[in-house]
Design an enzyme around this catalytic site. Structure first.
Site, PDB file in Angstrom:
ATOM      1  N   ASP A   1      26.171 -34.665   1.963  1.00 65.38           N
ATOM      2  CA  ASP A   1      27.456 -34.473   1.285  1.00 65.38           C
ATOM      3  C   ASP A   1      27.645 -33.038   0.807  1.00 65.38           C
ATOM      4  O   ASP A   1      28.756 -32.625   0.504  1.00 65.38           O
ATOM      5  CB  ASP A   1      27.573 -35.425   0.091  1.00 65.38           C
ATOM      6  CG  ASP A   1      27.665 -36.869   0.536  1.00 65.38           C
ATOM      7  OD1 ASP A   1      28.192 -37.116   1.630  1.00 65.38           O
ATOM      8  OD2 ASP A   1      27.201 -37.755  -0.209  1.00 65.38           O
TER       9      ASP A   1
ATOM     10  N   LEU B   1      25.269 -42.502  12.132  1.00 66.19           N
ATOM     11  CA  LEU B   1      24.762 -41.553  13.133  1.00 66.19           C
ATOM     12  C   LEU B   1      24.894 -40.117  12.650  1.00 66.19           C
ATOM     13  O   LEU B   1      24.061 -39.277  12.969  1.00 66.19           O
ATOM     14  CB  LEU B   1      25.542 -41.684  14.439  1.00 66.19           C
ATOM     15  CG  LEU B   1      25.112 -42.727  15.461  1.00 66.19           C
ATOM     16  CD1 LEU B   1      25.933 -42.558  16.716  1.00 66.19           C
ATOM     17  CD2 LEU B   1      23.635 -42.653  15.770  1.00 66.19           C
ATOM     18  N   GLN B   2      25.937 -39.827  11.870  1.00 67.73           N
ATOM     19  CA  GLN B   2      26.156 -38.442  11.440  1.00 67.73           C
ATOM     20  C   GLN B   2      25.051 -37.929  10.525  1.00 67.73           C
ATOM     21  O   GLN B   2      24.854 -36.735  10.400  1.00 67.73           O
ATOM     22  CB  GLN B   2      27.533 -38.274  10.778  1.00 67.73           C
ATOM     23  CG  GLN B   2      27.750 -39.074   9.528  1.00 67.73           C
ATOM     24  CD  GLN B   2      29.233 -39.297   9.204  1.00 67.73           C
ATOM     25  OE1 GLN B   2      29.951 -38.380   8.868  1.00 67.73           O
ATOM     26  NE2 GLN B   2      29.678 -40.535   9.306  1.00 67.73           N
TER      27      GLN B   2
END
Lengths: 399, 399
Positions: free
Chosen positions: A137, A292-293
């Site tokens: 993030d 997946l990211q």
């Protein structure tokens, strides 16, 4: 002196590279005898679920550096104010003769590390506590950026780029809504813009949680997309309407877009897909980049992997020299040629703050990013790792 | 003699590598003067939307080999029986002095190529027609496998592997349902099993469209998953119930799983997620691999890229030597060490057949694949391409 390390929060592609850096730092230090790992973060300390990492070979460290997710396992436990918990933790520290404790994680983990440090000082313990940054993030304060972000950003940038080519093959106006992680900070969604270059316009609409979503202005912008092009619309899972409601829970938008209850719908992406197709009649699809990211290590940023390792390695050096209650922060010296320094900063300045994308990186219409963001983000996705594969599979190590 | 090439159907990571092979073959041949490309497949021939590719440099060919999606654009047009269409196409062929036409695509495209070849013979034209295989579904008959499958399979295998580690970090029983492309053939879903190795059990439940989905047996198998492990359940988007209805449209399963209308739900994955969570109370998430599985060229199989190129290159050699109405097929000579030959076979044997996963590759319970599949699939995902990156982005070429 022995050291103990734990991993916390959501996995990333490089959190194990930081672990490898701590192990390598511990092996190198003449002051450090044994290296322990807590299984499942601070929960593993409570449960006395501790494993030894002292004998890690360089071959195992190389595999650890390229293994995504948390080698030691993770937890989401936050420490409260009840003193028993701290007493219990420090008993385990004593049992294993721990001189330094390293906690790799995001905001919540820095809060945990900060509290452990305060407790250590309160009881006169000499144990040193270090929080080591990790988050896709990128919302940790003080540090220029956090390990984990560069690799996730690289996955997003390359994904949006591939998807833009994929979508453009049929000569018709169509739109892909790409839902990207980030509830309160739009850093990862902004990374979609890094997928543009002189050859490919991968995206030109980016909706961040830092700006209230305005359906009318959004639809106007979408309707101006030229026919024959098929750019990707990147939206953060955390975008909110002007009343501050998450879009998935916004009654006003719900009326505008459809009559279903939001529980039956997918996430924000699906909501925006409906908004576009019902109001503009353009063929629209939603793609959720999903976990997946954060875990597709095959395409990690080599710079991110190295910086993650260095953050761990440097933490050991700082802690063994007496530093406590700190997080190693990246200070950017130059954008180009890119150069950073690692400096310790007090956990108290970092814990419980959430760094969002600043105004100068967001376009005036609130639906894009500026050159300032590109200058900031571009260096972080650079470098292709020389990974170890076997039969087409990226090799991993499990505990 | 000039040649013309078109691309058709859904994009893949390597369809442009086949195009590169055809261009390279055309450049090399002393018989071939100019190389043309039809923009948007056969539709581009109708529209006289033809571009010249003769002057492609080796640098451009290298970029083309690593660019996903269809460089020339695509279409989904099928040729019917109306003679005017064929007359129009052959007028364009004549206008550009085309001696060979190459159509890269899947089943529908082979049908188109077959019809064009029949028409050519009927009118006594000497033009040679070649269909060149391309499909991530791997459902083309006669050939051992098709270009595009290996790279998509590699993405799936590595994704399921990364997701399995990601899911396992919290010490709780949880399940991820991974929805994978393939309406009628389960080849790509089966590739999830290629993600297993001695270190990582990435998946042990795989539901293919070749077997009717039995909710009771499925739930029994899921309930036997050991606590603390978190394998991925790979399901094909095309799985059907015992009445032959796609799961997204199955009324019996709908009653079993929830009361919503299926239109409001997502696809098959979400349906199975509900089935599991409502009947077993296990935390379940769905991940749709989406179009990334066919276009994320960053992790393509080097073997697939090379074979795709070779299929194109060899097609030119065969066509210029007089062969027509054929598709270059891969004939497997050895599994290990892997070896194939490329041989031409008549399009009439291939068009309109759909090759599904054979019985010997599916486990007796219908929810997994056998060693026969692993032996077949493993070699196809091998080899890491030495791609050209710039600032962290895989470089692409656009027309």
């Amino acid at each position: 002196m022995n050291i103990l390390v734990g991993q916390s929060g959501g996995p990333t592609a490089v959190i194990n590279s930081t672990l490898a850096g701590i192990i390598a730092g511990g092996i190198k230090s003449p002051k450090i005898e044994r290296i322990f790992g807590a299984v499942g973060g601070i929960e593993g300390v409570f449960q006395n679920d501790i494993i030894e990492l002292t004998g890690f070979s360089s071959a195992k460290l190389a595999l650890l550096k390229q293994t995504p997710s948390s080698f030691l396992g993770s937890c989401r436990r936050k420490l409260g104010d009840e003193e028993e918990a701290y007493i219990k933790i420090f008993e385990i520290f004593k049992k294993y003769d721990i001189g330094c404790f390293f906690y790799i994680g995001g905001n919540d983990s820095m809060d945990t590390a900060d509290k452990l440090n305060r407790f250590a000082r309160k009881i006169g313990s000499e144990i040193r506590i270090c929080g080591v940054p990790k988050t896709i993030d990128n919302d940790l304060a003080v540090t220029d950026h956090s390990p984990g972000y560069g690799s996730a950003a690289k996955f997003v940038a390359n994904a949006v780029r591939s998807l833009a080519l994929d979508t453009a093959v049929y000569n018709m106006k169509s739109v892909v809504v790409l839902e990207i992680m980030g509830r309160n900070a739009g850093w990862l969604t902004a990374a979609a813009a890094l997928g543009n270059d002189s050859d490919v316009l991968a995206t030109d609409i980016i909706c961040l949680p830092e700006r209230a979503f305005d359906p009318d202005k959004f639809l106007e912008k979408v309707s101006n997309i030229e026919s024959g092009t098929a750019p990707i619309i990147a939206v953060s899972e955390g975008i909110k309407d002007r009343f501050g409601n998450y879009l998935g829970e916004s009654p006003s938008l719900r009326q505008k877009s459809d009559g279903f209850s939001h529980a039956a719908l997918g996430g924000v992406g699906r909501r925006i897909e409906n908004l576009i197709s019902e109001n503009l009649g353009i063929k629209t699809r939603t793609i959720e980049l999903s976990t997946l990211q954060r875990c597709y290590a095959q395409c990690a940023s080599e710079r991110d992997i190295c910086e993650a390792f260095d953050a761990g390695f440097e933490s050991v050096r700082l802690a063994e020299n007496g530093e406590s209650g700190f997080m190693p922060c990246f200070k950017r010296i130059f954008d180009n040629p890119y150069k950073i320094e690692i400096i310790p900063r007090p956990l108290s300045e970092i814990a419980n703050y959430e760094k969002t994308v600043p105004d100068n990186m967001i376009t005036a219409d609130g639906m894009g990013v500026t050159q300032d963001f590109i200058t900031y983000g571009s260096p972080l996705i650079c470098g292709e790792p020389n990974h170890i594969y076997e039969n087409g599979l990226l090799k991993f190590i499990k505990r």
